[in-house]
Design an enzyme around this catalytic site. Structure first.
Site, PDB file in Angstrom:
ATOM      1  N   CYS A  47       0.852  -1.183   0.000  1.00  0.00           N
ATOM      2  CA  CYS A  47       0.000   0.000   0.000  1.00  0.00           C
ATOM      3  C   CYS A  47       0.894   1.241   0.000  1.00  0.00           C
ATOM      4  O   CYS A  47       1.873   1.319   0.731  1.00  0.00           O
ATOM      5  CB  CYS A  47      -0.947   0.084   1.178  1.00  0.00           C
ATOM      6  SG  CYS A  47      -2.158  -1.215   1.208  1.00  0.00           S
ATOM      7  N   ARG A  65       3.948  -0.095  -4.854  1.00  0.00           N
ATOM      8  CA  ARG A  65       3.706  -0.678  -3.535  1.00  0.00           C
ATOM      9  C   ARG A  65       2.401  -1.457  -3.466  1.00  0.00           C
ATOM     10  O   ARG A  65       2.154  -2.186  -2.508  1.00  0.00           O
ATOM     11  CB  ARG A  65       3.675   0.426  -2.483  1.00  0.00           C
ATOM     12  CG  ARG A  65       4.939   1.247  -2.410  1.00  0.00           C
ATOM     13  CD  ARG A  65       4.842   2.252  -1.299  1.00  0.00           C
ATOM     14  NE  ARG A  65       4.812   1.599  -0.027  1.00  0.00           N
ATOM     15  CZ  ARG A  65       5.881   1.330   0.722  1.00  0.00           C
ATOM     16  NH1 ARG A  65       7.066   1.712   0.308  1.00  0.00           N
ATOM     17  NH2 ARG A  65       5.773   0.714   1.869  1.00  0.00           N
ATOM     18  N   TRP A  96      -2.842  -2.643  -1.844  1.00  0.00           N
ATOM     19  CA  TRP A  96      -2.564  -4.067  -2.082  1.00  0.00           C
ATOM     20  C   TRP A  96      -3.463  -4.800  -1.092  1.00  0.00           C
ATOM     21  O   TRP A  96      -3.232  -4.771   0.110  1.00  0.00           O
ATOM     22  CB  TRP A  96      -1.093  -4.381  -1.814  1.00  0.00           C
ATOM     23  CG  TRP A  96      -0.714  -5.781  -2.200  1.00  0.00           C
ATOM     24  CD1 TRP A  96      -0.368  -6.218  -3.440  1.00  0.00           C
ATOM     25  CD2 TRP A  96      -0.621  -6.923  -1.340  1.00  0.00           C
ATOM     26  NE1 TRP A  96      -0.076  -7.557  -3.402  1.00  0.00           N
ATOM     27  CE2 TRP A  96      -0.230  -8.020  -2.126  1.00  0.00           C
ATOM     28  CE3 TRP A  96      -0.858  -7.131   0.018  1.00  0.00           C
ATOM     29  CZ2 TRP A  96      -0.043  -9.302  -1.612  1.00  0.00           C
ATOM     30  CZ3 TRP A  96      -0.682  -8.409   0.539  1.00  0.00           C
ATOM     31  CH2 TRP A  96      -0.275  -9.474  -0.275  1.00  0.00           C
ATOM     32  N   ASN A 154      -1.810   1.774   5.930  1.00  0.00           N
ATOM     33  CA  ASN A 154      -0.951   0.730   5.396  1.00  0.00           C
ATOM     34  C   ASN A 154      -0.616  -0.185   6.563  1.00  0.00           C
ATOM     35  O   ASN A 154      -0.161   0.297   7.600  1.00  0.00           O
ATOM     36  CB  ASN A 154       0.324   1.350   4.812  1.00  0.00           C
ATOM     37  CG  ASN A 154       1.329   0.305   4.372  1.00  0.00           C
ATOM     38  OD1 ASN A 154       0.979  -0.857   4.150  1.00  0.00           O
ATOM     39  ND2 ASN A 154       2.585   0.700   4.253  1.00  0.00           N
ATOM     40  N   GLY A 155      -0.856  -1.485   6.412  1.00  0.00           N
ATOM     41  CA  GLY A 155      -0.553  -2.427   7.488  1.00  0.00           C
ATOM     42  C   GLY A 155      -1.706  -3.385   7.693  1.00  0.00           C
ATOM     43  O   GLY A 155      -2.568  -3.520   6.814  1.00  0.00           O
ATOM     44  N   GLU A 186      17.284 -17.947  -8.359  1.00  0.00           N
ATOM     45  CA  GLU A 186      16.805 -16.598  -8.675  1.00  0.00           C
ATOM     46  C   GLU A 186      16.277 -16.532 -10.111  1.00  0.00           C
ATOM     47  O   GLU A 186      15.278 -15.856 -10.380  1.00  0.00           O
ATOM     48  CB  GLU A 186      17.950 -15.593  -8.452  1.00  0.00           C
ATOM     49  CG  GLU A 186      17.676 -14.172  -8.914  1.00  0.00           C
ATOM     50  CD  GLU A 186      16.471 -13.497  -8.269  1.00  0.00           C
ATOM     51  OE1 GLU A 186      15.855 -14.075  -7.363  1.00  0.00           O
ATOM     52  OE2 GLU A 186      16.126 -12.396  -8.704  1.00  0.00           O
ATOM     53  N   LYS A 188      12.533 -15.200 -10.986  1.00  0.00           N
ATOM     54  CA  LYS A 188      12.323 -14.037 -11.857  1.00  0.00           C
ATOM     55  C   LYS A 188      11.343 -14.386 -12.963  1.00  0.00           C
ATOM     56  O   LYS A 188      10.430 -13.629 -13.259  1.00  0.00           O
ATOM     57  CB  LYS A 188      13.682 -13.629 -12.441  1.00  0.00           C
ATOM     58  CG  LYS A 188      13.906 -12.194 -12.684  1.00  0.00           C
ATOM     59  CD  LYS A 188      14.210 -11.343 -11.478  1.00  0.00           C
ATOM     60  CE  LYS A 188      13.339 -11.513 -10.296  1.00  0.00           C
ATOM     61  NZ  LYS A 188      13.793 -10.990  -9.050  1.00  0.00           N
ATOM     62  N   GLU A 247       7.589 -15.001 -11.565  1.00  0.00           N
ATOM     63  CA  GLU A 247       6.832 -13.884 -11.001  1.00  0.00           C
ATOM     64  C   GLU A 247       6.353 -12.887 -12.046  1.00  0.00           C
ATOM     65  O   GLU A 247       5.341 -12.225 -11.846  1.00  0.00           O
ATOM     66  CB  GLU A 247       7.605 -13.168  -9.890  1.00  0.00           C
ATOM     67  CG  GLU A 247       8.787 -12.368 -10.345  1.00  0.00           C
ATOM     68  CD  GLU A 247       9.475 -11.632  -9.194  1.00  0.00           C
ATOM     69  OE1 GLU A 247       8.794 -11.095  -8.321  1.00  0.00           O
ATOM     70  OE2 GLU A 247      10.715 -11.598  -9.197  1.00  0.00           O
ATOM     71  N   HIS A 291      16.082 -38.122  -9.613  1.00  0.00           N
ATOM     72  CA  HIS A 291      15.388 -38.717  -8.466  1.00  0.00           C
ATOM     73  C   HIS A 291      13.904 -38.367  -8.456  1.00  0.00           C
ATOM     74  O   HIS A 291      13.253 -38.491  -7.428  1.00  0.00           O
ATOM     75  CB  HIS A 291      16.074 -38.290  -7.168  1.00  0.00           C
ATOM     76  CG  HIS A 291      17.496 -38.748  -7.110  1.00  0.00           C
ATOM     77  ND1 HIS A 291      17.831 -40.072  -6.943  1.00  0.00           N
ATOM     78  CD2 HIS A 291      18.667 -38.068  -7.275  1.00  0.00           C
ATOM     79  CE1 HIS A 291      19.159 -40.189  -6.962  1.00  0.00           C
ATOM     80  NE2 HIS A 291      19.684 -38.984  -7.174  1.00  0.00           N
ATOM     81  N   LYS A 319       5.689  -4.370  -4.258  1.00  0.00           N
ATOM     82  CA  LYS A 319       7.038  -4.166  -3.726  1.00  0.00           C
ATOM     83  C   LYS A 319       6.890  -3.981  -2.214  1.00  0.00           C
ATOM     84  O   LYS A 319       5.878  -3.467  -1.758  1.00  0.00           O
ATOM     85  CB  LYS A 319       7.582  -2.883  -4.363  1.00  0.00           C
ATOM     86  CG  LYS A 319       9.070  -2.731  -4.292  1.00  0.00           C
ATOM     87  CD  LYS A 319       9.745  -3.391  -5.448  1.00  0.00           C
ATOM     88  CE  LYS A 319      11.238  -3.228  -5.414  1.00  0.00           C
ATOM     89  NZ  LYS A 319      11.881  -4.313  -6.188  1.00  0.00           N
TER      90      LYS A 319
HETATM   91  C1  F6R Z   1      11.292 -10.786  -6.269  1.00  0.00           C
HETATM   92  C2  F6R Z   1      11.264  -9.853  -5.160  1.00  0.00           C
HETATM   93  C3  F6R Z   1      10.928 -10.369  -3.817  1.00  0.00           C
HETATM   94  C4  F6R Z   1      11.765  -9.646  -2.756  1.00  0.00           C
HETATM   95  C5  F6R Z   1      11.307 -10.071  -1.356  1.00  0.00           C
HETATM   96  C6  F6R Z   1      12.155  -9.416  -0.271  1.00  0.00           C
HETATM   97  O1  F6R Z   1      11.691 -10.159  -7.439  1.00  0.00           O
HETATM   98  O2  F6R Z   1      11.485  -8.687  -5.328  1.00  0.00           O
HETATM   99  O3  F6R Z   1      11.088 -11.743  -3.734  1.00  0.00           O
HETATM  100  O4  F6R Z   1      13.104  -9.958  -2.946  1.00  0.00           O
HETATM  101  O5  F6R Z   1       9.974  -9.707  -1.173  1.00  0.00           O
HETATM  102  O6  F6R Z   1      12.076  -8.028  -0.332  1.00  0.00           O
HETATM  103  P1  F6R Z   1      13.132  -7.130   0.398  1.00  0.00           P
HETATM  104  O7  F6R Z   1      14.446  -7.359  -0.244  1.00  0.00           O
HETATM  105  O8  F6R Z   1      12.645  -5.727   0.211  1.00  0.00           O
HETATM  106  O9  F6R Z   1      13.147  -7.549   1.833  1.00  0.00           O
END
Ligand code: F6R
Length: 605
Positions: free
Chosen positions: A2, A27, A75, A99-100, A478, A482, A485, A501, A600
């Site tokens: 949010c 966000r 969000w 937010n929260g 990773e 990537k 997502e 296996h 994010k």
């Molecule tokens: C994937 C991604 C998430 C963050 C995770 C941790 O691309 O961005 O998996 O890496 O939510 O976020 P931070 O690093 O902000 O703690």
């Protein structure tokens, strides 16, 4: 999670708030809302969908001529995505954005008799009603009484109907920053919304009430004792938070990696040796530990996995990597001799923060690797190692990952030096190799059309497998995250030797397999595993070092990375995997920067 913004000042509030919401949209982007005030006059609009929809509904004279207001981009946690569940929530005298998560919202609505009054399904509306319930003309008293009842995390910004030119804010855990500039006073979830007005701001302290007026901001504790803010300064500018000609933030951020790496590595090198004196990080924590626990989520955790594979053989001490959300519940084994390294781009991720707090309770020394200055994780760790990637706006993390890796490599090298595993000469050689990652990335970025072509082979797949052994396995984790997502294709990473296996049963004709074979020591074993999937019809996209000798019946597409040293291949490999995910998502027509269901900064547990 949010995005929230509030403004009071001399300018027209509508545009300031809508522009701020656009900056904060990363966000959360389920829905957005705005409320504007000027004396008795008000304008409120709440709409499911992106900020652009809200903007259209605000494109009316009725929304003009206001000097104070609040905006929110959501969000969803409690309650689905709908106009009515969008913020602000209005209850009697109170307009509130939140937010929260309010954990006890059920019992509050029952105890205070709100159940029949609620018009939304949100926990946030309950907070608005509770503050209104306690309000009798004294905003401080009402807020103080309400937060004494509320359990959970929150950043609230509130306008009271009879005080239409002021904004009152309070927070617990959830982030909130504020600033006063020539144009007026601003409060927001993060600095990206206010950077175009000033680069100076402060983090709203917890258990304080701040009041924004056009003339300035006051802070006082719950007893009314005033305080001065601790001002911070961001070292990036408004252009850093814009796309600058790139079609997506993600692509821009992928291309920023050489600069981000330089900014993160160079200030820490003294005569080519990692030196953290200016970070205030004491060597004692590196010398007096017999174990390292790395704690993080998502991409940051996968950076930690690479850190483990790199550090363990170097330092000859156990390094564990822990999923932050699990950590609290698994009775972790740690004590004052454990160095806990917490990794977080945002510095806000609540699972990571909770794990950090737990580690501190156990007496461990904590060092965080964080990108956002002044964030909660940075402030609460014993030591902080800031990455200098600048703002990362795309939801999918890219440049934050590579600077987290560089930080772990620098820390690993410093530890090896102060623990007597490295001489200064070997440490200097190590950093020279690390710096070679920058031209290697540049080379990949210049030749990315082949990666785009490879994405065409992936875009229609239902499953994609990423395989590798040793460090290559850690890198592939990773790569698969990537891809899944942002392209919504099911992708999994497997240790290549483990496939036989069970998982190899999933390989069919043309199943894409991204195979990493950049580690000399296990190269031939990995190639054998690749042959196993190739023999079952897999479409193999192979990544090796430039000098690797491979027969062309092992792969369908072959990328090479210009990096001689096994330990450091991750940097260009990561960029290939990021571009592969980016182009796959873009070819599929997805919103690359705002993948579905994600946001994010995950500030809910
Ligand atoms: C994937 C991604 C998430 C963050 C995770 C941790 O691309 O961005 O998996 O890496 O939510 O976020 P931070 O690093 O902000 O703690």
């Amino acid at each position: 999670m949010c995005g929230i913004i509030g403004y009071t000042g001399s300018l027209d509030a509508r545009d300031i708030i809508l522009n701020g919401l656009e900056q904060l949209e990363y966000r959360g982007y389920d829905s957005a809302g705005i409320t504007l005030r000027d004396g008795d006059k008000s304008f409120t609009k709440k709409k499911a969908g992106p900020v652009s929809i809200l903007r259209k509904h605000c494109n009316t004279d009725e929304a003009l001529g206001f000097n104070c207001g609040l905006g929110h981009t959501r969000w969803a946690t409690h309650g689905g995505v709908s106009d009515v569940n969008s913020h602000p929530h209005i209850a009697g005298n109170v307009s509130l954005i939140h937010n929260g998560i309010i954990e006890n919202y059920h019992s509050i609505s029952k105890d205070y008799g709100f159940e029949d009054e609620l018009i939304s399904d949100t926990d946030s509306e309950v907070a608005a009603r509770l503050i209104n319930h306690f309000y009798n003309g004294d905003p401080y008293d009402a807020i103080k009484k309400a937060v004494a009842v509320i359990k959970g995390s929150y950043a609230f910004c509130i306008i009271f109907n009879d005080i239409p030119d002021k904004i009152f804010c309070v927070r617990q855990v959830s982030p909130l920053v504020a600033t006063h500039a020539d144009e007026g006073s601003f409060v927001a979830s993060d600095v990206t919304a206010i950077i175009s007005y000033t680069n100076r701001y402060f983090v709203v302290p917890e258990e304080r009430i701040i009041t924004l007026t056009a003339e300035g901001i006051t802070i006082c504790d719950f007893d009314g004792i005033p305080e001065e803010p601790d001002m911070l300064e961001v070292n990036w500018n408004v252009e850093s938070a814009q796309k600058n000609g790139y079609p997506h933030y993600m692509l821009k951020e992928i291309h920023e990696q050489p600069d981000s790496l330089r900014s993160t590595i160079m200030p820490r090198l003294k005569k080519n040796i990692p030196d953290f004196t200016e970070d205030g990080i004491s060597d004692e924590i590196f010398i007096n530990c017999n174990k390292i626990s790395i704690i993080a989520c998502g991409t940051a955790m996968y950076a930690g996995m690479v850190g483990k594979y790199m550090m363990e053989p170097l330092l000859k001490i156990p390094v564990s990597v822990n999923i932050a959300s699990e950590y609290r519940y698994e009775n972790p084994i740690l004590d004052e001799n454990t160095l806990v390294i917490v990794i977080s781009q945002s510095g806000e991720t609540i699972d990571t923060l909770a794990a950090l707090r737990l580690a501190k309770e156990y007496g461990a020394k904590t060092l965080s690797i964080v990108n956002v200055k002044g964030s909660t994780i940075a402030r609460e760790s014993d030591y902080v190692f800031y990455t200098h990637a600048g703002p990362e706006i795309a939801v999918a993390s890219t440049k934050a990952y590579t600077v987290q890796l560089a930080s772990l490599y620098l820390i690993g090298c410093r530890m090896a030096l102060v623990r007597g595993k490295y001489t200064p000469a070997i440490a200097a050689l190590f950093t020279a190799k690390l710096l070679e990652s920058i031209p290697a990335i540049n080379k990949i970025l210049l030749n990315n059309s082949e990666i785009k072509d490879a994405a065409k082979h992936i875009m229609n797949a239902t499953d994609v497998f990423f395989i590798g052994r040793g460090l290559d396995y850690a890198f592939s984790l990773e790569g698969s995250l990537k891809l899944k997502e942002i392209s919504y294709i099911h992708a999994e990473a497997y240790a290549a030797g483990e496939l036989k296996h069970g998982t190899i049963a999933l390989i069919e004709e043309n199943t894409p397999v991204v195979a990493l074979a950049t580690q000399d020591q296990i190269f031939s074993k990995t190639i054998s595993n690749i042959r196993e999937v190739k023999a079952r019809g897999a479409f193999v996209i192979l990544i090796t070092k430039e000098n690797a000798v491979v027969s062309d019946d092992v792969y369908d597409i072959h990328f090479t990375v210009p990096m001689k040293y096994d330990r450091f291949t991750v940097f260009p490999v990561a960029v290939i995997m990021q571009l592969l995910a980016y182009y796959t998502s873009d070819l599929k027509g997805h919103d690359v920067d705002k993948p579905r269901n994600l946001a994010k900064s995950v500030t809910v547990e």
